[in-house]
Design a protein around this motif. Sequence first.
Motif, PDB file in Angstrom:
ATOM      1  N   GLY A 229       4.944   8.639   1.364  1.00  0.00           N
ATOM      2  CA  GLY A 229       4.863   8.921   0.371  1.00  0.00           C
ATOM      3  C   GLY A 229       3.173   7.332   1.125  1.00  0.00           C
ATOM      4  N   ALA A 230       1.902   7.215   0.273  1.00  0.00           N
ATOM      5  CA  ALA A 230       0.796   6.741   0.642  1.00  0.00           C
ATOM      6  C   ALA A 230       1.462   4.826   0.961  1.00  0.00           C
ATOM      7  CB  ALA A 230      -0.020   6.688   0.139  1.00  0.00           C
ATOM      8  N   THR A 231       1.109   4.230   1.338  1.00  0.00           N
ATOM      9  CA  THR A 231       1.413   2.697   1.149  1.00  0.00           C
ATOM     10  C   THR A 231       0.059   1.758   0.438  1.00  0.00           C
ATOM     11  OG1 THR A 231       1.602   2.230   4.120  1.00  0.00           O
ATOM     12  CG2 THR A 231       0.997   0.318   3.002  1.00  0.00           C
ATOM     13  N   GLY A 232       1.326   0.525  -0.702  1.00  0.00           N
ATOM     14  CA  GLY A 232       0.471   0.361  -1.534  1.00  0.00           C
ATOM     15  C   GLY A 232      -0.340  -0.568  -1.186  1.00  0.00           C
ATOM     16  N   ALA A 233      -1.145  -0.915  -2.192  1.00  0.00           N
ATOM     17  CA  ALA A 233      -2.403  -2.064  -2.198  1.00  0.00           C
ATOM     18  C   ALA A 233      -1.411  -4.192  -1.873  1.00  0.00           C
ATOM     19  CB  ALA A 233      -3.244  -2.103  -3.235  1.00  0.00           C
ATOM     20  N   THR A 234      -1.873  -4.022  -0.720  1.00  0.00           N
ATOM     21  CA  THR A 234      -1.812  -6.101  -0.355  1.00  0.00           C
ATOM     22  C   THR A 234      -1.590  -6.404  -2.967  1.00  0.00           C
ATOM     23  OG1 THR A 234      -2.234  -5.657   1.731  1.00  0.00           O
ATOM     24  CG2 THR A 234      -2.169  -7.964  -0.130  1.00  0.00           C
ATOM     25  N   GLY A 235      -0.624  -7.188  -2.413  1.00  0.00           N
ATOM     26  CA  GLY A 235      -0.764  -8.671  -3.661  1.00  0.00           C
ATOM     27  C   GLY A 235      -2.052  -9.669  -3.648  1.00  0.00           C
TER      28      GLY A 235
END
Length: 200
Positions: A192-198
């Motif tokens: 799956g695609a990498t999630g956004a940085t918190g």
Amino acid sequence: MNRKQLCALIALALGASTVGNPALANPQTTAFSYQGQLTSGSGLVNNSSQTFSFWLYNVASSGTAVAGPIVVHNVNVVDGLFSVDVDFGLFFDGSQQYWLEVGVGDALSSPGTVQVLAPRQPVNTVPVAQFAFNTPAGSGGATGPTGPTGPTGATGATGATGASGANGTNGANGATGATGANGATGPAGAAGATGATGAT
């Protein structure tokens, strides 16, 4: 008068026959033809019409007539010769010898005037053919061989289709089958695609 036998001629004439279409033939009768020669003291009786009487005996002389008299009128005598049909019915069965006695004259209406001719004449084998009228049918002959089989006939037309029969009842359910084996593991899906940085 006396009579010389003409070559012992007692010939069968069982009915007249018709040449041609058998369906037009006259039926068979029991009469037979008697032929003879008539003489007087002066010789042959010529060209005259005579009346004859006939009796049937079972002995050559004396005795009592078993049939007759049969009287035949207007018999033509030519040069002493005459021929006449005599019918005693179904009398001849082959078991008895008979003799024919002939008289000149009418034995029924004027018996005292009849001149009986001598000797009596034996009824020979030809009229005895009448025995066929009296004899029961013989046993059947042997069965002949079977004839060849005839050719097969043409096939007949097909008949109309009959009506359908009623539906039968449903049969019972069959038993449940065994569980099948697990199938093979399928290939891994894509990453799956990498999630956004918190937030810090």
